[in-house]
Design a protein around this motif. Structure first.
Motif, PDB file in Angstrom:
ATOM      1  N   PHE A   7       0.831  -1.192   0.000  1.00  0.00           N
ATOM      2  CA  PHE A   7       0.000   0.000   0.000  1.00  0.00           C
ATOM      3  C   PHE A   7       0.870   1.248   0.000  1.00  0.00           C
ATOM      4  O   PHE A   7       1.874   1.312   0.709  1.00  0.00           O
ATOM      5  CB  PHE A   7      -0.916   0.055   1.230  1.00  0.00           C
ATOM      6  CG  PHE A   7      -1.851  -1.114   1.358  1.00  0.00           C
ATOM      7  CD1 PHE A   7      -2.516  -1.618   0.258  1.00  0.00           C
ATOM      8  CD2 PHE A   7      -2.078  -1.694   2.590  1.00  0.00           C
ATOM      9  CE1 PHE A   7      -3.386  -2.686   0.379  1.00  0.00           C
ATOM     10  CE2 PHE A   7      -2.949  -2.762   2.730  1.00  0.00           C
ATOM     11  CZ  PHE A   7      -3.597  -3.259   1.616  1.00  0.00           C
ATOM     12  N   GLU A  11      -2.639   5.520   0.654  1.00  0.00           N
ATOM     13  CA  GLU A  11      -3.659   4.489   0.824  1.00  0.00           C
ATOM     14  C   GLU A  11      -3.676   3.975   2.267  1.00  0.00           C
ATOM     15  O   GLU A  11      -4.742   3.727   2.830  1.00  0.00           O
ATOM     16  CB  GLU A  11      -3.425   3.326  -0.135  1.00  0.00           C
ATOM     17  CG  GLU A  11      -4.534   2.296  -0.062  1.00  0.00           C
ATOM     18  CD  GLU A  11      -4.323   1.110  -0.979  1.00  0.00           C
ATOM     19  OE1 GLU A  11      -5.169   0.199  -0.934  1.00  0.00           O
ATOM     20  OE2 GLU A  11      -3.323   1.076  -1.723  1.00  0.00           O
ATOM     21  N   ARG A  12      -2.497   3.812   2.880  1.00  0.00           N
ATOM     22  CA  ARG A  12      -2.450   3.378   4.280  1.00  0.00           C
ATOM     23  C   ARG A  12      -3.166   4.374   5.186  1.00  0.00           C
ATOM     24  O   ARG A  12      -3.924   3.992   6.077  1.00  0.00           O
ATOM     25  CB  ARG A  12      -0.997   3.191   4.738  1.00  0.00           C
ATOM     26  CG  ARG A  12      -0.411   1.852   4.361  1.00  0.00           C
ATOM     27  CD  ARG A  12       0.837   1.523   5.150  1.00  0.00           C
ATOM     28  NE  ARG A  12       1.882   2.534   5.080  1.00  0.00           N
ATOM     29  CZ  ARG A  12       2.824   2.583   4.140  1.00  0.00           C
ATOM     30  NH1 ARG A  12       2.851   1.693   3.188  1.00  0.00           N
ATOM     31  NH2 ARG A  12       3.728   3.529   4.166  1.00  0.00           N
ATOM     32  N   ARG A  15      -6.948   4.027   4.572  1.00  0.00           N
ATOM     33  CA  ARG A  15      -7.478   2.803   5.182  1.00  0.00           C
ATOM     34  C   ARG A  15      -7.554   2.940   6.698  1.00  0.00           C
ATOM     35  O   ARG A  15      -8.538   2.523   7.321  1.00  0.00           O
ATOM     36  CB  ARG A  15      -6.602   1.609   4.813  1.00  0.00           C
ATOM     37  CG  ARG A  15      -6.801   1.120   3.400  1.00  0.00           C
ATOM     38  CD  ARG A  15      -5.795   0.017   3.062  1.00  0.00           C
ATOM     39  NE  ARG A  15      -6.022  -0.519   1.743  1.00  0.00           N
ATOM     40  CZ  ARG A  15      -6.821  -1.548   1.472  1.00  0.00           C
ATOM     41  NH1 ARG A  15      -7.459  -2.154   2.444  1.00  0.00           N
ATOM     42  NH2 ARG A  15      -6.964  -1.963   0.232  1.00  0.00           N
ATOM     43  N   SER A  16      -6.535   3.522   7.298  1.00  0.00           N
ATOM     44  CA  SER A  16      -6.505   3.700   8.747  1.00  0.00           C
ATOM     45  C   SER A  16      -7.630   4.618   9.201  1.00  0.00           C
ATOM     46  O   SER A  16      -8.365   4.319  10.149  1.00  0.00           O
ATOM     47  CB  SER A  16      -5.151   4.263   9.166  1.00  0.00           C
ATOM     48  OG  SER A  16      -5.126   4.524  10.542  1.00  0.00           O
ATOM     49  N   ALA A  19     -11.053   2.962   8.855  1.00  0.00           N
ATOM     50  CA  ALA A  19     -11.314   2.033   9.967  1.00  0.00           C
ATOM     51  C   ALA A  19     -11.742   2.800  11.217  1.00  0.00           C
ATOM     52  O   ALA A  19     -12.675   2.389  11.918  1.00  0.00           O
ATOM     53  CB  ALA A  19     -10.075   1.189  10.253  1.00  0.00           C
ATOM     54  N   LYS A  92     -13.184   5.718   0.958  1.00  0.00           N
ATOM     55  CA  LYS A  92     -13.368   4.510   0.152  1.00  0.00           C
ATOM     56  C   LYS A  92     -12.982   4.766  -1.294  1.00  0.00           C
ATOM     57  O   LYS A  92     -12.424   3.882  -1.946  1.00  0.00           O
ATOM     58  CB  LYS A  92     -14.820   4.022   0.229  1.00  0.00           C
ATOM     59  CG  LYS A  92     -15.154   3.383   1.557  1.00  0.00           C
ATOM     60  CD  LYS A  92     -16.471   2.641   1.576  1.00  0.00           C
ATOM     61  CE  LYS A  92     -17.635   3.366   0.989  1.00  0.00           C
ATOM     62  NZ  LYS A  92     -18.915   2.681   1.149  1.00  0.00           N
ATOM     63  N   VAL A  95      -9.163   4.519  -1.551  1.00  0.00           N
ATOM     64  CA  VAL A  95      -8.738   3.116  -1.502  1.00  0.00           C
ATOM     65  C   VAL A  95      -9.083   2.412  -2.812  1.00  0.00           C
ATOM     66  O   VAL A  95      -8.263   1.680  -3.373  1.00  0.00           O
ATOM     67  CB  VAL A  95      -9.380   2.396  -0.289  1.00  0.00           C
ATOM     68  CG1 VAL A  95      -9.111   0.903  -0.340  1.00  0.00           C
ATOM     69  CG2 VAL A  95      -8.871   2.993   1.008  1.00  0.00           C
ATOM     70  N   CYS A  99      -6.575   0.531  -5.515  1.00  0.00           N
ATOM     71  CA  CYS A  99      -6.754  -0.866  -5.902  1.00  0.00           C
ATOM     72  C   CYS A  99      -6.858  -1.014  -7.417  1.00  0.00           C
ATOM     73  O   CYS A  99      -6.258  -1.922  -8.003  1.00  0.00           O
ATOM     74  CB  CYS A  99      -7.998  -1.452  -5.229  1.00  0.00           C
ATOM     75  SG  CYS A  99      -7.831  -1.635  -3.437  1.00  0.00           S
TER      76      CYS A  99
END
Length: 114
Positions: A7, A11-12, A15-16, A19, A92, A95, A99
């Protein structure tokens, strides 16, 4: 390649944060709308132009758009939940784009190796 290295830093972070938003906050897919109306009572100030303003949450329930009255004491939590939903959608998207980029990179690598 380790799981963390696949990642990008962006992106990290996304994503963090995603979450955190999903686990710690309420989410509402909707909008807060201010509506001005007349009550219809004789002699009320709304009869002469100054309407009553109230807040509503505009959401889709069972496929239909509906307006839910929001009392003043719930305004702030509802606004936060709507904003959290919007933030989660933006995260989202970040991310998802990363992807898709990885899929396209893998596709190009396979094409070169053929």
């Amino acid at each position: 390649m380790s799981a963390r290295n696949r990642f990008t830093p962006q992106e990290r972070r996304a994503r963090s944060r995603l979450a955190q938003v999903l686990h710690a906050q309420e989410l509402i897919a909707g909008s807060v709308v201010a509506m001005a109306r007349r009550c219809g009572k004789k002699g009320c100030h709304c009869e002469h132009g100054e309407k009553h303003v109230s807040l509503y949450l505009s959401v889709k329930l069972e496929g239909k758009r509906c307006m839910v009255y929001i009392p003043p004491e719930l305004e702030e939590p509802v606004r936060r939940a709507v904003e959290s939903y919007r933030e989660s959608e933006a995260l989202k998207q970040v991310v998802s784009e990363a992807c898709v980029s990885r899929v396209l990179d893998n596709k190009r690598k396979r094409k070169r190796s053929d």
